[in-house]
Design an enzyme around this catalytic site. Structure first.
Site, mmCIF file in Angstrom:
data_model
loop_
_atom_site.group_PDB
_atom_site.id
_atom_site.type_symbol
_atom_site.label_atom_id
_atom_site.label_comp_id
_atom_site.label_asym_id
_atom_site.label_seq_id
_atom_site.Cartn_x
_atom_site.Cartn_y
_atom_site.Cartn_z
ATOM 1 N N HIS A 54 73.139 30.327 98.901
ATOM 2 C CA HIS A 54 72.611 31.636 98.313
ATOM 3 C C HIS A 54 71.638 32.362 99.180
ATOM 4 O O HIS A 54 70.824 31.478 99.834
ATOM 5 C CB HIS A 54 72.287 31.595 96.831
ATOM 6 C CG HIS A 54 73.401 31.565 96.139
ATOM 7 N ND1 HIS A 54 73.403 31.076 94.738
ATOM 8 C CD2 HIS A 54 74.933 31.656 96.181
ATOM 9 C CE1 HIS A 54 74.632 31.184 94.018
ATOM 10 N NE2 HIS A 54 75.393 31.452 95.141
ATOM 11 N N ASP A 86 68.905 33.994 98.925
ATOM 12 C CA ASP A 86 67.549 33.990 98.863
ATOM 13 C C ASP A 86 67.257 32.265 99.211
ATOM 14 O O ASP A 86 65.939 32.168 99.001
ATOM 15 C CB ASP A 86 67.031 34.157 97.475
ATOM 16 C CG ASP A 86 67.995 33.268 96.372
ATOM 17 O OD1 ASP A 86 69.143 33.190 96.495
ATOM 18 O OD2 ASP A 86 67.279 32.769 95.343
ATOM 19 N N HIS A 87 67.981 31.534 99.594
ATOM 20 C CA HIS A 87 67.628 30.104 99.852
ATOM 21 C C HIS A 87 67.674 29.880 101.229
ATOM 22 O O HIS A 87 67.197 29.073 101.928
ATOM 23 C CB HIS A 87 68.151 29.219 99.029
ATOM 24 C CG HIS A 87 67.737 29.187 97.866
ATOM 25 N ND1 HIS A 87 67.074 28.342 97.171
ATOM 26 C CD2 HIS A 87 68.014 30.206 96.770
ATOM 27 C CE1 HIS A 87 66.792 28.286 95.927
ATOM 28 N NE2 HIS A 87 67.518 29.561 95.499
#
Length: 306
Positions: free
Chosen positions: A61, A63-64
């Site tokens: 994802h 945001d990682h």
């Protein structure tokens, strides 16, 4: 061992919290766990140093992972020569290789991408290993456990001298597990002057996940468990729907595992500055030290016997 929380927000950054990234410094080595957008600036801001040897991604994802291309490009601009290893969940290697090539140039330093199979040792270093374990998120995902080897027992100098062992090299021989012979022919054995082996440290990072029995097993007696705590109790249904955890659920995992400390991360922006609510709910389920770290906060992970 020191841990710097570079990004503790959920999927959306806020003015106070960046997206997911945690830097671990151990005996001169630096490891980066997840790399959300803006991670390199957080590293500059909090002066963690840039000589990271391994990057461990929990899932794909944005945001990682979206901070990784920029960080790799900065390393290239800074004439990095040392190799970089990126570890990513099974089946995601092609996507990460494509992500690293998004700028259209290949870095001058070696970059290798490895798939981290759950249950396997992904890095074996000097007196430690980093192991991947299965987590439960909406996509292929893993967590990571940094586990140190047992250390030598304490050397009892007073007893050694009482047995007639002269101060000097024989002390080292005994501490290394070798028997020594004295001038009068007496043999002194290590077990006479060296205590039992002492445990190393265990640090566990889950990334985004529902609470799982596997995490409980991996975090058994952990000195620090860093667990997804996206929501408070008021959004427990939402946590289940999105395959995240509440602070209370993270605390239950820590309690079942017998962990010593629990860091609650991936905090939803809906809680703003009211993270004390997450801490309060977690403390009702876990007796150990519990906290929601601020971005930039650095903590030491001491040895269990310290």
């Amino acid at each position: 061992m020191y841990v710097t929380f570079l990004g503790t927000s959920g999927a959306i950054p806020s003015a106070e919290r960046n997206t997911s990234a945690i830097l671990v410094r151990r005996s001169g080595e630096r490891f980066l766990f997840d790399c959300g957008e803006g991670t390199q600036r957080q590293m500059m801001r909090y002066q963690t140093g840039f000589d990271v040897s391994h990057v461990f991604l929990t899932h794909l994802h944005g945001d990682h992972i979206l901070g990784l291309p920029g960080l790799c490009q900065t390393w290239d601009f800074n004439d990095r020569e040392s190799p970089l290893a990126v570890h990513t969940p099974p089946g995601t290697k092609p996507a990460i290789e494509s992500l690293l090539g998004v700028a259209g140039t290949d870095p001058a330093y070696p970059v290798s991408v490895h798939e981290a199979r759950p249950g396997s040792v992904v890095v074996r270093g000097e007196e430690y290993e980093i192991r991947a374990f299965r987590t439960n998120h909406r996509t292929q995902s893993v967590g990571y456990a940094l586990i140190e080897d047992e250390r030598k027992g304490r050397f009892d100098r007073e007893t050694a001298e009482a047995l007639g062992v002269p101060v000097g090299p024989k002390f080292g021989e005994l501490h290394s597990g070798n028997s020594v012979e004295l001038e009068d022919g007496t043999v002194v054995h290590p077990e006479q002057v060296v205590g039992p082996p002492r445990p190393g440290r265990r640090l566990v990072y889950t990334g985004d996940t529902r609470p799982t029995d596997v995490t409980v097993s991996e975090a058994r007696d952990a000195d620090l468990l860093i667990h997804d705590a996206t929501f408070a109790d008021d959004n427990a249904a939402r946590a289940q729907q999105t395959h995240h955890a509440t602070a209370r659920e993270a605390a239950d995992v820590a309690s079942r595992a017998g962990a010593k400390r629990l860091a609650l991360v991936h905090v939803s922006t809906r809680y703003g500055g009211a993270v004390d609510r997450l801490e309060h709910e977690a403390r009702e389920a876990f007796d150990g030290e519990t906290f929601v770290p601020d971005d930039g906060q650095e903590i030491e992970v001491p040895f269990p016997d310290e």
